[in-house]
Design a protein around this motif. Structure first.
Motif, PDB file in Angstrom:
ATOM      1  N   LEU A   1       0.852  -1.179   0.000  1.00 24.36           N
ATOM      2  CA  LEU A   1       0.000   0.000   0.000  1.00 24.36           C
ATOM      3  C   LEU A   1       0.893   1.235   0.000  1.00 24.36           C
ATOM      4  CD1 LEU A   1      -3.052   0.787   0.277  1.00 24.36           C
ATOM      5  CD2 LEU A   1      -2.632   0.964   2.732  1.00 24.36           C
ATOM      6  N   LEU A   2       0.613   2.181  -0.885  1.00 22.56           N
ATOM      7  CA  LEU A   2       1.420   3.394  -0.990  1.00 22.56           C
ATOM      8  C   LEU A   2       0.541   4.615  -0.725  1.00 22.56           C
ATOM      9  CD1 LEU A   2       4.050   4.884  -1.647  1.00 22.56           C
ATOM     10  CD2 LEU A   2       3.524   4.624  -4.084  1.00 22.56           C
ATOM     11  N   LEU A   3       0.682   5.200   0.459  1.00 23.51           N
ATOM     12  CA  LEU A   3      -0.028   6.426   0.813  1.00 23.51           C
ATOM     13  C   LEU A   3       0.853   7.606   0.416  1.00 23.51           C
ATOM     14  CD1 LEU A   3      -1.132   5.464   4.453  1.00 23.51           C
ATOM     15  CD2 LEU A   3      -2.427   5.152   2.349  1.00 23.51           C
ATOM     16  N   HIS A   4       0.354   8.484  -0.417  1.00 23.19           N
ATOM     17  CA  HIS A   4       1.201   9.592  -0.874  1.00 23.19           C
ATOM     18  C   HIS A   4       0.432  10.903  -0.916  1.00 23.19           C
ATOM     19  CE1 HIS A   4      -0.478   9.595  -5.050  1.00 23.19           C
ATOM     20  NE2 HIS A   4      -0.627   8.304  -4.835  1.00 23.19           N
ATOM     21  N   GLY A   5       1.163  11.975  -0.696  1.00 22.70           N
ATOM     22  CA  GLY A   5       0.594  13.317  -0.684  1.00 22.70           C
ATOM     23  C   GLY A   5       1.533  14.255   0.045  1.00 22.70           C
ATOM     24  N   PRO A   6       1.171  15.533   0.170  1.00 19.34           N
ATOM     25  CA  PRO A   6       2.055  16.507   0.824  1.00 19.34           C
ATOM     26  C   PRO A   6       2.277  16.159   2.292  1.00 19.34           C
ATOM     27  CG  PRO A   6       0.241  17.585  -0.347  1.00 19.34           C
ATOM     28  CD  PRO A   6      -0.080  16.137  -0.324  1.00 19.34           C
ATOM     29  N   ARG A   7       3.351  16.687   2.830  1.00 19.72           N
ATOM     30  CA  ARG A   7       3.606  16.525   4.259  1.00 19.72           C
ATOM     31  C   ARG A   7       2.531  17.255   5.068  1.00 19.72           C
ATOM     32  NH1 ARG A   7       8.645  14.691   5.856  1.00 19.72           N
ATOM     33  NH2 ARG A   7      10.220  14.545   4.206  1.00 19.72           N
ATOM     34  N   GLY A   8       2.267  16.722   6.245  1.00 25.95           N
ATOM     35  CA  GLY A   8       1.427  17.441   7.188  1.00 25.95           C
ATOM     36  C   GLY A   8      -0.059  17.285   7.021  1.00 25.95           C
ATOM     37  N   ILE A   9      -0.506  16.250   6.307  1.00 22.86           N
ATOM     38  CA  ILE A   9      -1.954  16.059   6.145  1.00 22.86           C
ATOM     39  C   ILE A   9      -2.456  14.804   6.848  1.00 22.86           C
ATOM     40  CG2 ILE A   9      -2.067  17.359   3.980  1.00 22.86           C
ATOM     41  CD1 ILE A   9      -2.080  14.712   2.478  1.00 22.86           C
ATOM     42  N   GLY A  10      -1.548  14.068   7.514  1.00 26.78           N
ATOM     43  CA  GLY A  10      -1.985  12.931   8.319  1.00 26.78           C
ATOM     44  C   GLY A  10      -1.710  11.564   7.727  1.00 26.78           C
ATOM     45  N   LYS A  11      -0.840  11.473   6.727  1.00 24.75           N
ATOM     46  CA  LYS A  11      -0.566  10.168   6.114  1.00 24.75           C
ATOM     47  C   LYS A  11       0.014   9.183   7.137  1.00 24.75           C
ATOM     48  CE  LYS A  11       2.274  11.592   2.937  1.00 24.75           C
ATOM     49  NZ  LYS A  11       2.374  12.981   3.463  1.00 24.75           N
ATOM     50  N   ARG A  12       0.929   9.668   7.962  1.00 24.72           N
ATOM     51  CA  ARG A  12       1.537   8.800   8.972  1.00 24.72           C
ATOM     52  C   ARG A  12       0.496   8.329   9.981  1.00 24.72           C
ATOM     53  NH1 ARG A  12       6.397   5.998  10.332  1.00 24.72           N
ATOM     54  NH2 ARG A  12       5.878   5.167  12.373  1.00 24.72           N
ATOM     55  N   TRP A  13      -0.371   9.230  10.404  1.00 34.53           N
ATOM     56  CA  TRP A  13      -1.435   8.836  11.326  1.00 34.53           C
ATOM     57  C   TRP A  13      -2.300   7.739  10.715  1.00 34.53           C
ATOM     58  CZ3 TRP A  13      -3.788  13.984  13.649  1.00 34.53           C
ATOM     59  CH2 TRP A  13      -2.835  14.586  14.472  1.00 34.53           C
ATOM     60  N   LEU A  14      -2.652   7.913   9.443  1.00 36.77           N
ATOM     61  CA  LEU A  14      -3.488   6.921   8.770  1.00 36.77           C
ATOM     62  C   LEU A  14      -2.764   5.577   8.688  1.00 36.77           C
ATOM     63  CD1 LEU A  14      -6.140   6.413   7.251  1.00 36.77           C
ATOM     64  CD2 LEU A  14      -4.987   7.124   5.151  1.00 36.77           C
ATOM     65  N   ALA A  15      -1.473   5.605   8.370  1.00 40.88           N
ATOM     66  CA  ALA A  15      -0.689   4.369   8.295  1.00 40.88           C
ATOM     67  C   ALA A  15      -0.651   3.669   9.649  1.00 40.88           C
ATOM     68  CB  ALA A  15       0.734   4.682   7.818  1.00 40.88           C
ATOM     69  N   GLU A  16      -0.468   4.422  10.719  1.00 40.10           N
ATOM     70  CA  GLU A  16      -0.399   3.826  12.053  1.00 40.10           C
ATOM     71  C   GLU A  16      -1.748   3.261  12.476  1.00 40.10           C
ATOM     72  OE1 GLU A  16       1.155   6.974  14.444  1.00 40.10           O
ATOM     73  OE2 GLU A  16       3.253   6.461  13.996  1.00 40.10           O
ATOM     74  N   HIS A  17      -2.819   3.977  12.142  1.00 39.55           N
ATOM     75  CA  HIS A  17      -4.161   3.463  12.460  1.00 39.55           C
ATOM     76  C   HIS A  17      -4.431   2.161  11.709  1.00 39.55           C
ATOM     77  CE1 HIS A  17      -6.660   6.044  15.065  1.00 39.55           C
ATOM     78  NE2 HIS A  17      -5.792   6.993  14.758  1.00 39.55           N
ATOM     79  N   TYR A  18      -4.051   2.137  10.440  1.00 34.92           N
ATOM     80  CA  TYR A  18      -4.307   0.924   9.645  1.00 34.92           C
ATOM     81  C   TYR A  18      -3.464  -0.244  10.156  1.00 34.92           C
ATOM     82  CZ  TYR A  18      -5.140  -2.018   5.557  1.00 34.92           C
ATOM     83  OH  TYR A  18      -5.499  -3.058   4.731  1.00 34.92           O
ATOM     84  N   ALA A  19      -2.210   0.009  10.486  1.00 41.57           N
ATOM     85  CA  ALA A  19      -1.371  -1.048  11.048  1.00 41.57           C
ATOM     86  C   ALA A  19      -1.976  -1.564  12.345  1.00 41.57           C
ATOM     87  CB  ALA A  19       0.046  -0.521  11.287  1.00 41.57           C
TER      88      ALA A  19
ATOM     89  N   VAL B   1       1.617  -7.064   5.272  1.00 42.03           N
ATOM     90  CA  VAL B   1       1.125  -5.836   4.636  1.00 42.03           C
ATOM     91  C   VAL B   1       2.201  -4.768   4.783  1.00 42.03           C
ATOM     92  CG1 VAL B   1      -0.649  -4.050   4.604  1.00 42.03           C
ATOM     93  CG2 VAL B   1      -1.270  -6.419   5.175  1.00 42.03           C
ATOM     94  N   LEU B   2       2.723  -4.320   3.640  1.00 43.21           N
ATOM     95  CA  LEU B   2       3.717  -3.254   3.620  1.00 43.21           C
ATOM     96  C   LEU B   2       3.007  -1.929   3.356  1.00 43.21           C
ATOM     97  CD1 LEU B   2       6.470  -4.959   1.428  1.00 43.21           C
ATOM     98  CD2 LEU B   2       6.436  -4.759   3.907  1.00 43.21           C
ATOM     99  N   ILE B   3       3.132  -0.991   4.286  1.00 42.67           N
ATOM    100  CA  ILE B   3       2.483   0.315   4.157  1.00 42.67           C
ATOM    101  C   ILE B   3       3.572   1.352   3.930  1.00 42.67           C
ATOM    102  CG2 ILE B   3       0.904   1.967   5.217  1.00 42.67           C
ATOM    103  CD1 ILE B   3       0.111  -0.336   7.168  1.00 42.67           C
ATOM    104  N   LEU B   4       3.677   1.824   2.691  1.00 41.68           N
ATOM    105  CA  LEU B   4       4.687   2.824   2.344  1.00 41.68           C
ATOM    106  C   LEU B   4       4.057   4.211   2.402  1.00 41.68           C
ATOM    107  CD1 LEU B   4       5.672   0.080   1.056  1.00 41.68           C
ATOM    108  CD2 LEU B   4       6.899   1.474  -0.602  1.00 41.68           C
ATOM    109  N   VAL B   5       4.745   5.142   3.034  1.00 43.41           N
ATOM    110  CA  VAL B   5       4.284   6.524   3.145  1.00 43.41           C
ATOM    111  C   VAL B   5       5.261   7.413   2.390  1.00 43.41           C
ATOM    112  CG1 VAL B   5       3.716   8.419   4.704  1.00 43.41           C
ATOM    113  CG2 VAL B   5       3.250   6.045   5.393  1.00 43.41           C
ATOM    114  N   ALA B   6       4.757   8.129   1.387  1.00 41.38           N
ATOM    115  CA  ALA B   6       5.631   8.965   0.547  1.00 41.38           C
ATOM    116  C   ALA B   6       5.126  10.404   0.534  1.00 41.38           C
ATOM    117  CB  ALA B   6       5.689   8.422  -0.873  1.00 41.38           C
ATOM    118  N   HIS B   7       6.052  11.331   0.734  1.00 44.84           N
ATOM    119  CA  HIS B   7       5.724  12.757   0.665  1.00 44.84           C
ATOM    120  C   HIS B   7       6.008  13.321  -0.726  1.00 44.84           C
ATOM    121  CE1 HIS B   7       5.583  12.149   4.934  1.00 44.84           C
ATOM    122  NE2 HIS B   7       6.877  11.910   4.997  1.00 44.84           N
ATOM    123  N   GLN B   8       6.866  12.630  -1.482  1.00 43.51           N
ATOM    124  CA  GLN B   8       7.204  13.051  -2.845  1.00 43.51           C
ATOM    125  C   GLN B   8       7.130  11.811  -3.748  1.00 43.51           C
ATOM    126  OE1 GLN B   8      11.010  14.937  -1.325  1.00 43.51           O
ATOM    127  NE2 GLN B   8      10.437  16.508  -2.786  1.00 43.51           N
TER     128      GLN B   8
END
Length: 333
Positions: A38-56, A152-159
């Motif tokens: 799973l690749l969550l991507h978007g600008p910094r500071g919108i909660g991607k990390r929070w979403l990844a941690e909740h899903y994990a 489940v690999l959860i990748l978080v990308a800012h760029q």
């Protein structure tokens, strides 16, 4: 080094703008249609990390159902909250490095080849995914191609553009965007009822609409620096302060460049609307100078940021020459 679930605190409540993606993830989990990459991507500071941690956390929880978050009290949640869940792994940039290296990925792959310690899913968060070296990304490919039924690999990308195409093509991509300004402001006002809406709005603009970045800006007292920069720009325009002196007074060069970009865009808009006597073409040139400095800084953070800021402020000094000439002419009358 691979972390085995270092987050020892309860997870923050997900903001409303992440709810649609959260529902989608929960639906996939309950329907047993989990994407193993799973690749969550978007600008910094919108909660991607929070979403990844909740899903994990949801993957590791035995009690939650439907769109519920992890229960927080089952055995799996207790282990995760204590920071000791053996099936929750995290990969990030080591403190003494600037990237995620191949040895880290090899260590991760070795751990994932072992049997799960508890029945159920194993969750891995990799952030920032774009920080993997090319060799590290290549080493991750085999795991993405043959992850095993419970991984489940959860990748978080800012760029996203910096994540290799081979990685992107093997993941389910979930793009995330900044919330609507009204939603962001409502969340910020709930977090900071002591601050005036005008100040929060100013911080949100500086943060390019990313509410979680506002938190960091407030912690750094960024608004005070912006106020100081605004006064300094006027002083430079009047010839009362040199560009080099103003650049030296700025503690956060990135913040200064971001605010200069805002100043330039605001001035250009006023000229285009006929609210300013300064020709739009002059503002446009200054906008280009600020954007070029921002691009250079982002492309190569090793550049001397203070020098970049000085060059922009020197152009501001030249740009505002008319104001000084006008002042000088008035004083001689």
């Amino acid at each position: 080094m691979t972390d085995t679930g270092a987050a020892a605190n309860a997870l923050p409540v997900l903001p409303d703008w992440l709810t649609p993606v959260w529902k989608k993830l929960c639906w996939s989990l309950d329907a047993n249609r989990v994407a193993h990459g799973l690749l969550l991507h978007g600008p910094r500071g919108i909660g991607k990390r929070w979403l990844a941690e909740h899903y994990a956390a949801r993957l590791l929880c035995r009690e939650a159902r439907a769109e519920q978050p992890a229960c927080g009290h089952c055995a799996g949640c207790a282990l995760r909250l204590a920071g000791h869940h053996p099936d929750f792994l995290q990969l990030s940039i080591p403190e003494d490095k600037q990237s995620i290296g191949i040895e880290q990925v090899r260590e991760l792959s070795g751990l994932l080849q072992q049997s799960a310690h508890r029945a159920g899913y194993r969750a891995v968060i990799i952030e920032p995914a774009e920080a993997m070296t090319l060799s590290a990304a290549n080493a991750l490919l085999k795991t993405l191609e043959e992850p095993g039924s419970s991984i489940v690999l959860i990748l978080v990308a800012h760029q996203l553009e910096r994540v290799p195409a081979t990685i992107r093509s093997r993941c389910q991509r979930l793009p995330l965007a900044p919330p609507e300004p009204a939603a962001a402001m409502a969340w910020l006002q709930a977090q900071h009822p002591e601050l005036a809406a005008e100040r929060l709005q100013q911080a949100l603009v500086l943060a390019a609409g990313a509410p979680l970045r506002v938190q960091g800006l407030l912690a750094q007292d960024a608004l005070a620096q912006v106020d100081s920069l605004e006064k300094g720009l006027l002083a430079v325009a009047r010839g009362e302060l040199s560009p080099v002196q103003l650049a030296a007074s700025q503690t956060d060069v990135t913040l200064a460049l971001l605010h200069l970009q805002r100043v330039a865009a605001r001035g250009l808009q006023k000229s285009l609307n006929g609210e300013s006597k300064v020709p739009a073409i002059l503002w446009d040139r200054f906008v280009s100078a600020v954007l070029e400095a921002m691009r250079a800084w982002r492309a190569n953070p090793a550049l001397h940021a203070q020098t970049l800021l000085e060059s922009v402020l020197i152009q501001w000094f030249d740009f505002t020459a008319g104001m000084r000439h006008s002042k000088s002419a008035t004083s001689t009358r």
